[in-house]
Write an enzyme that holds these catalytic residues in place. Sequence first.
Site, PDB file in Angstrom:
ATOM      1  N   ARG A 104      27.665 -11.486  21.696  1.00  0.00           N
ATOM      2  CA  ARG A 104      26.636 -10.720  21.562  1.00  0.00           C
ATOM      3  C   ARG A 104      26.153 -10.157  20.078  1.00  0.00           C
ATOM      4  NH1 ARG A 104      24.882 -11.593  25.878  1.00  0.00           N
ATOM      5  NH2 ARG A 104      24.470 -10.904  28.096  1.00  0.00           N
ATOM      6  N   GLU A 157      18.383  -7.355  18.485  1.00  0.00           N
ATOM      7  CA  GLU A 157      16.819  -8.075  18.514  1.00  0.00           C
ATOM      8  C   GLU A 157      16.071  -7.151  20.270  1.00  0.00           C
ATOM      9  OE1 GLU A 157      19.112 -10.875  22.175  1.00  0.00           O
ATOM     10  OE2 GLU A 157      20.230 -11.034  20.383  1.00  0.00           O
ATOM     11  N   HIS A 175      17.852 -16.642  21.172  1.00  0.00           N
ATOM     12  CA  HIS A 175      19.031 -16.470  21.663  1.00  0.00           C
ATOM     13  C   HIS A 175      18.555 -17.637  22.883  1.00  0.00           C
ATOM     14  CE1 HIS A 175      20.841 -13.266  24.288  1.00  0.00           C
ATOM     15  NE2 HIS A 175      21.669 -14.175  24.878  1.00  0.00           N
TER      16      HIS A 175
END
Length: 312
Positions: free
Chosen positions: A232, A261, A279
């Site tokens: 993460r 993000e 991602h």
Amino acid sequence: MARPLPKRVQDAARAQFDVTVREITTPLTGDEMRMALSEFDGVVPTLGDMFTAEVFADVPKPRCQVLANFGVGYNHIDVAAAKAAGIAVSNTPGAVTDATADTAMCLMLMSARRAGEGERLLRAGQWEGWHPTQLLGMHLGGRTVGIVGMGRIGQAIARRCSHGFGMRIAYHSRSPKELDFEAERKGSLLELAASVDVLVIAVPGGAETHHLINAEVLSAMQPHAHLVNIARGNVVEESALIAALQAGQIAGAGLDVYEFEPEVPKALIAMENVALLPHLGTAALEVREDMGMMSVDNLKAFFAGTPLPNAV
């Protein structure tokens, strides 16, 4: 469903339930989350849908009985607050393991072998042909990889590094692991950081791991070492990482996730020694279908009155 999921998943859900799919890809707003809790029996949230204690508090008598999260990570859901509100929570472990490990290997190679830098050079029309000292990177074979968090994903990364690249494995985790490959457990995160050529982050998100990788850890790393994060974004203190890269404390980084993000700092984008992915950790159709089917299975089990296959 908080986002459009693959057709196979939507079809499977519609075979069992009256399904409403939110047809945009941005995270749920606060009002949308409160509406979802008020008007639906079950919700399939995903990354970015911040079901905080405040959101649950604003809906004291929710209609929703289950949050069948799409994804293994669920740090965007306050599980204790959900359970206090009488709402069960599930996730989708297992389905994401190999795809996420593959992404870690992709970033390790991109960063160590300067692949992104080379592609940009070529696309810009600046490549003048092969020569013996062009874009010299770090060969991974025989190097030591340090894995922070030796769960399913960490172990999958370690196997790829060990069996595929002949790398030595070191790790740090809260407790020793029984592993089917050779690995050395380090007593502290700082000891691990100081001893490896590549440091890979594979821990869950949440309050316990927020800024786990900070200036102290980065300063312990060797100048030739690379950092890879497929966990993460907020596990890494992004400002400290930028400072370490700018100061030459570490050689490079490979990132699939970011602290804020989808915002990515311009300082990271400007650096040639940073490999950046949007991602993509589980971005393969089969994987996303498997994740979605696990969410549907969790919903089916809950409303059939049987235990959730993947309760959290």
